[in-house]
Design an enzyme around this catalytic site. Structure first.
Site, PDB file in Angstrom:
ATOM      1  N   ASP A  90      70.457  32.578  24.891  1.00 13.42           N
ATOM      2  CA  ASP A  90      71.499  33.114  25.769  1.00 13.42           C
ATOM      3  C   ASP A  90      71.506  34.646  25.734  1.00 13.42           C
ATOM      4  O   ASP A  90      71.181  35.245  24.710  1.00 13.42           O
ATOM      5  CB  ASP A  90      72.858  32.549  25.330  1.00 13.42           C
ATOM      6  CG  ASP A  90      73.921  32.742  26.396  1.00 13.42           C
ATOM      7  OD1 ASP A  90      73.570  33.039  27.563  1.00 13.42           O
ATOM      8  OD2 ASP A  90      75.112  32.605  26.068  1.00 13.42           O
ATOM      9  N   HIS A 144      65.502  37.509  32.518  1.00 11.29           N
ATOM     10  CA  HIS A 144      64.780  36.254  32.285  1.00 11.29           C
ATOM     11  C   HIS A 144      63.288  36.514  32.046  1.00 11.29           C
ATOM     12  O   HIS A 144      62.667  35.867  31.208  1.00 11.29           O
ATOM     13  CB  HIS A 144      64.971  35.293  33.470  1.00 11.29           C
ATOM     14  CG  HIS A 144      66.401  34.883  33.675  1.00 11.29           C
ATOM     15  ND1 HIS A 144      67.225  34.520  32.634  1.00 11.29           N
ATOM     16  CD2 HIS A 144      67.161  34.784  34.797  1.00 11.29           C
ATOM     17  CE1 HIS A 144      68.432  34.221  33.107  1.00 11.29           C
ATOM     18  NE2 HIS A 144      68.420  34.376  34.416  1.00 11.29           N
ATOM     19  N   LEU A 190      52.288  22.716  15.821  1.00 15.75           N
ATOM     20  CA  LEU A 190      53.679  22.896  16.246  1.00 15.75           C
ATOM     21  C   LEU A 190      53.877  22.135  17.550  1.00 15.75           C
ATOM     22  O   LEU A 190      53.006  22.150  18.419  1.00 15.75           O
ATOM     23  CB  LEU A 190      53.967  24.396  16.470  1.00 15.75           C
ATOM     24  CG  LEU A 190      55.311  24.757  17.100  1.00 15.75           C
ATOM     25  CD1 LEU A 190      56.450  24.502  16.115  1.00 15.75           C
ATOM     26  CD2 LEU A 190      55.343  26.237  17.514  1.00 15.75           C
TER      27      LEU A 190
END
Ligand code: FPP
Length: 232
Positions: free
Chosen positions: A8, A25, A119
C-alpha cells in the site's frame, strides 16, 4: 515461511511528488522485483503479494487500465528472470474478468516457471478473501474438514496446484492497519507487521526488519507457552 504483503502507498508516494498515481504503481512494480530478489536471500519459500483486489475495479478506469497493463508487462518481462532464479510465478484470484491478453500472459508465465523450486511467488489479482471463502463454502461437501476447505479456497483462486498454506507473516506498508479482504482464512494465525513506509520506498532492509520482528514473536496457536515451545 509464507510471507504475504499488502503493498500500500503507491498513490500517496506519487501525490507527494506531484506525479499521477500510475507513476506510483510503476515505481511499485520495481519494488516488487527488489523484494522478490531479497526474498531469495531470506528463509521465505512462499511470497504472496496483493496486487489488485476485487474492490479495486471501482478505481478510476484510467488507473485500473494502467494497473492491468503494468501486471501484464511485469509477467512478460519477469518470466525469464523467474526461470533463471528458479522462482515459480503464479497468479491467484478470479480469472473470469481479466482480458484475454492478461490471461495469456498469466498462463505463459505459470507454465514457463512451473518447476521453480527456490521460491513460489504468488500475485493476487482480482482477489477477494471473502469471495473465495463463500465460493469454497458453496463447493464444500465436508463442512468441518478445514484442510479440505483450504484446498477449495485454493481451487476458487486457481491455485489448486499449490499445497494449501497458512500465512506466517503478513506485512502491510503504507501506514494503515487493516487486512482489506486479503487471505482472511489463511491469516487465522498469521503474525501481523505494519509499517508506515510507503510501498515504493520499501526495500530489502525493510523486509529484513519485518522478518527480524517476526523472529522475536512467540507463536502459540492458542496454546500455552510451554506447549508451544515443545512444538517448535
Ligand atoms: C496500493 O497503493 C497499491 C495497489 C492498489 C496496487 C499494487 C500494485 C503494485 C505494487 C504495482 C505492480 C505490481 C506488480 C505485481 C507488478 P494505493 O494506490 O492504494 O496507494 P494509496 O493508498 O497511497 O492511494
Amino acid at each position: 515461511l509464507h510471507v504475504a504483503i499488502i503493498m500500500d502507498g503507491n498513490g500517496r508516494w506519487a501525490a507527494r511528488r506531484g506525479m499521477p498515481r500510475s507513476a506510483g504503481h510503476v515505481r511499485g512494480a520495481r519494488v516488487v522485483r527488489t523484494i522478490v530478489a531479497a526474498a531469495l536471500g531470506e528463509r521465505i519459500d512462499l511470497l504472496t503479494l496483493y496486487a489488485f483486489s476485487m474492490d479495486n475495479w471501482t478505481r478510476p478506469p484510467a488507473e485500473v487500465a494502467a494497473l492491468l497493463r503494468l501486471f501484464r508487462r511485469y509477467l512478460l518481462t519477469e518470466t525469464r528472470r523467474c526461470v533463471e532464479q528458479r522462482v515459480r510465478l503464479s497468479v491467484i484470484g478470479r480469472r473470469d474478468r481479466l482480458s484475454p491478453q492478461l490471461l495469456a500472459a498469466i498462463e505463459r508465465a505459470e507454465e514457463a516457471t512451473a518447476t521453480g523450486s527456490r521460491l513460489h511467488l504468488r500475485i493476487a489479482l482480482d482477489y477477494s478473501a471473502r469471495y473465495s471463502i463463500m465460493e469454497a463454502a458453496s463447493r464444500s461437501n465436508r463442512p468441518s474438514d478445514m484442510q479440505e476447505f483450504l484446498r477449495l479456497i485454493n481451487e476458487v483462486n486457481h491455485a489448486s496446484t499449490s499445497a494449501p498454506r497458512d500465512v506466517d507473516l503478513l506485512i502491510r506498508t503504507g501506514g494503515e492497519q487493516r487486512l482489506s479482504d486479503f487471505l482472511l482464512w489463511e491469516c487465522a494465525y498469521a503474525e501481523l507487521y505494519f509499517t508506515d513506509c510507503l510501498w515504493p520506498d520499501f526495500d530489502a532492509s525493510g523486509l529484513a526488519r519485518a522478518l527480524a520482528d517476526f523472529a522475536g514473536r512467540h507463536r502459540r496457536y492458542g496454546r500455552i507457552e510451554a506447549a508451544a515451545a515443545r512444538r517448535n
